[in-house]
Enzyme design. Structure first.
Site, mmCIF file in Angstrom:
data_model
loop_
_atom_site.group_PDB
_atom_site.id
_atom_site.type_symbol
_atom_site.label_atom_id
_atom_site.label_comp_id
_atom_site.label_asym_id
_atom_site.label_seq_id
_atom_site.Cartn_x
_atom_site.Cartn_y
_atom_site.Cartn_z
ATOM 1 N N ASP A 219 -4.328 6.292 -12.800
ATOM 2 C CA ASP A 219 -4.338 5.005 -12.126
ATOM 3 C C ASP A 219 -3.902 5.166 -10.665
ATOM 4 O OD1 ASP A 219 -4.513 2.054 -12.535
ATOM 5 O OD2 ASP A 219 -2.395 2.105 -11.988
ATOM 6 N N GLU A 267 -2.783 24.101 -18.316
ATOM 7 C CA GLU A 267 -2.155 24.683 -19.514
ATOM 8 C C GLU A 267 -2.904 24.270 -20.776
ATOM 9 O OE1 GLU A 267 1.868 23.168 -19.533
ATOM 10 O OE2 GLU A 267 2.213 23.865 -17.476
HETATM 11 C C1 GLC Z 1 -5.501 0.003 -11.075
HETATM 12 C C2 GLC Z 1 -5.942 -0.593 -12.383
HETATM 13 C C3 GLC Z 1 -5.709 -2.059 -12.323
HETATM 14 C C4 GLC Z 1 -4.222 -2.299 -12.151
HETATM 15 C C5 GLC Z 1 -3.717 -1.573 -10.908
HETATM 16 C C6 GLC Z 1 -2.215 -1.522 -10.887
HETATM 17 O O1 GLC Z 1 -6.248 -0.454 -10.011
HETATM 18 O O2 GLC Z 1 -7.277 -0.262 -12.639
HETATM 19 O O3 GLC Z 1 -6.180 -2.725 -13.460
HETATM 20 O O4 GLC Z 1 -3.981 -3.670 -12.021
HETATM 21 O O5 GLC Z 1 -4.152 -0.245 -10.886
HETATM 22 O O6 GLC Z 1 -1.745 -0.628 -11.852
#
Ligand code: GLC
Length: 544
Positions: A219, A267
């Site tokens: 993310d 790993e």
């Molecule tokens: C990314 C995710 C989104 C989330 C954001 C904060 O963009 O895809 O859904 O709200 O990160 O974590």
């Protein structure tokens, strides 16, 4: 005819299965609810693995399932090494991996390294500790500006709207420091200058990899590192958008973090990471997918291109160029849980929509989405499908009181947020909740007019979106014409595009408003039946 190639790509071996995989994104809240609380869960997903096998996908990517107070529906993690009880427990998770692997489906999951939940024990500890303490050093705390520190440390805004800083009350009861949150206030940003933060992420990665997970979606992979001195934004940023020169993202030190993440992945042969990389420039993008960083990066050009031959061709050309320079694999995605669904995105707007009913517009959006999955699956690289795309689900216009995405509140009700693309999937039957749950008040309401879009009603219909997906995915696997890492562009009528893979597959798309002749060849698949031998507006064809 021009040719583009992915330089230095070694032949695919099993440990590199992901190089041409079809990965299916499961948004766990919305996939299948077996517990009957109106929210999807892991047991529901296990129950539907047969469906995913039938669809023919290689892997699933699970949006976050770790313990979370759900301020951002799982992207606010309070314990990264536990499953949230809403979704199940570690035993159910282990069972999911076992059953998915039995069906030859790999399992990947979201990792959220940029921030934690404000309910994470680290953050509670930071609030209870003094400014400058080791506990505070795990996050980004700073003194405010102004005589009494009453102004935020800089002018950064949150991606969800409003300021990116929140002021805390110090343990002694006085107004005190501010903490940074690029997203909701419930998602404090971690301080990636602190080695403890990386060490903890590596522990988390090994925790899941040891349980048999096949990879991670990272993310905000272009976030994490913050620039020295936290300089002000030069231009105000819009909600949910940012440019490449935005100081909040894409700072050089992020690449050291990716190298450290990659060292753990190495790993565990056969695993991969795909990063959420919202940068536009090819040069900047390519740096994330160098051989010692991310295996794959989401390139969002196709997910943001309109239904226009030039825009689509440019998105493809640029996405290929962004990976070719470093010998990386391109990725393709038309939608996800943050982006409007393609059936809605491709509907005509403005003058082009004049005089058309909502049903006409939906039909056009659907025809175009059928064509675009064929374009996507014809390309070399890894394809990501967002759950429900295979059913042709549109975005849903939800009433104000149904909206739960934090973007709606945090933007001061100026941006309706992303709930419209997160509505639960319809499985069977004739009325909501269409077999998604035993409970009718699902976490987001399912529209009554989705009866024709259920899995049940589409499975037996050879002309359904689901059947098109199944056929297209199967052909992509079975036919040798899909081989080769290059794309050769053909001349095509105005408003159309056509390209050829070295193995011999030709993909033609008619994005114009009149029927056009096909390139020579034998037809393998069409998204919409031909008329008089011509490819209709909005349609695509595969030929060999
Ligand atoms: C990314 C995710 C989104 C989330 C954001 C904060 O963009 O895809 O859904 O709200 O990160 O974590």
């Amino acid at each position: 005819m021009s040719e583009q190639s992915m330089a230095n790509v070694p032949a695919t071996d099993d440990a590199q299965w992901w190089r041409s995989a079809v990965v299916y994104q499961v948004y766990p809240r919305s996939f299948s609810d077996l517990s009957g609380d109106g929210v999807g869960d892991l047991a529901g997903l296990i129950d539907k693995l047969g469906y995913l096998e039938l669809l023919g996908v290689d892997a699933i990517w699970l949006s976050p399932i770790m313990r979370s107070p759900m301020a951002d529906h799982g992207y606010d993690v309070s314990d990264p090494r536990a499953i949230d009880p809403l979704f199940g427990d570690l035993d159910t998770f282990d069972e999911l991996i076992r059953q998915a692997h039995d069906r030859d489906i790999r399992v990947t999951m979201d990792l959220v390294p940029n921030h934690t939940s404000d309910q994470h024990p680290w953050f509670s500890g930071a609030l209870g500790a003094a400014p400058g303490s080791p506990e505070r050093e795990r996050y980004i705390f700073a003194d405010g500006r102004g005589d009494d520190g009453e102004l935020p440390p800089n002018n950064w805004t949150s991606v969800f709207g409003g300021p990116a800083w929140t002021r805390i009350v110090e343990p002694d009861g006085r107004p005190g420091q501010w903490y940074l949150h690029l997203f909701a206030p419930e998602q404090p940003d971690l301080n990636w200058n602190n080695p403890e933060v990386l060490a903890d992420l590596q522990t988390t990665m090994r925790f899941w990899l040891d349980r048999g997970i096949d990879g991670f979606r990272i993310d905000v992979a272009h976030g994490m590192a913050k620039p020295d001195g936290l300089p002000d934004l030069e231009h105000p940023a819009e909600v949910l958008l940012h440019s490449d020169d935005d100081p909040r993202f894409n700072n050089e030190a992020v690449h050291d973090i990716h190298r450290a993440i990659r060292s753990v992945m190495d790993e565990y042969p056969g695993t991969f990471n795909v990063g959420e990389v919202w940068v536009r420039s090819n040069e900047a993008f390519s740096r994330y997918v160098r051989p010692d960083e991310l295996h794959l990066g989401f390139n969002f050009r196709l997910a943001t291109a309109g239904f226009d031959a030039d825009e689509i061709k440019e998105a493809i050309t640029e996405s290929l160029a962004a990976t070719a320079s470093v010998g990386a694999v391109p990725t393709w995605t038309l939608s996800n849980h943050d982006v409007p669904r393609e059936v809605t995105r491709y509907q005509p707007t403005g003058e082009a929509a004049d005089g058309r009913t909502p049903d006409d517009l939906l039909a056009i959006g659907t025809i175009r989405a059928r064509a675009m999955i064929m374009v996507e699956l014809a390309l070399p690289g890894t394809v990501f499908i967002y759950n429900g795309a295979e059913l042709g689900l549109p975005n849903v216009d939800l009433p104000d009181d149904a909206l739960v995405d934090p973007v709606w509140e945090n933007s001061g009700h100026t941006d309706r947020g992303r709930d419209g693309c997160r509505v639960p999937l319809p499985w069977e039957g004739t009325e909501p909740p269409f077999g998604f749950s035993s409970r009718s008040d699902t976490w987001l309401p399912i529209p009554a007019d989705w009866a024709a879009l259920t899995v049940e009603s589409q499975l037996e219909d050879i002309y359904s979106m689901l059947s098109l997906y199944r056929q297209a995915i199967e052909l992509r696997y079975a036919r040798p014409e899909f081989s080769g890492d290059t794309v050769q562009w053909y001349g095509a009528p105005e408003g159309c595009l056509a390209f050829r893979r070295p193995g011999g597959l030709i993909c033609a798309l008619n994005a114009s408003d009149r029927p056009v002749p096909l390139p020579p060849g034998q037809i393998l698949l069409v998204s919409t039946p031909l008329e008089g031998g011509l490819l209709l507006p909005g349609a695509a064809a595969w030929l060999v």
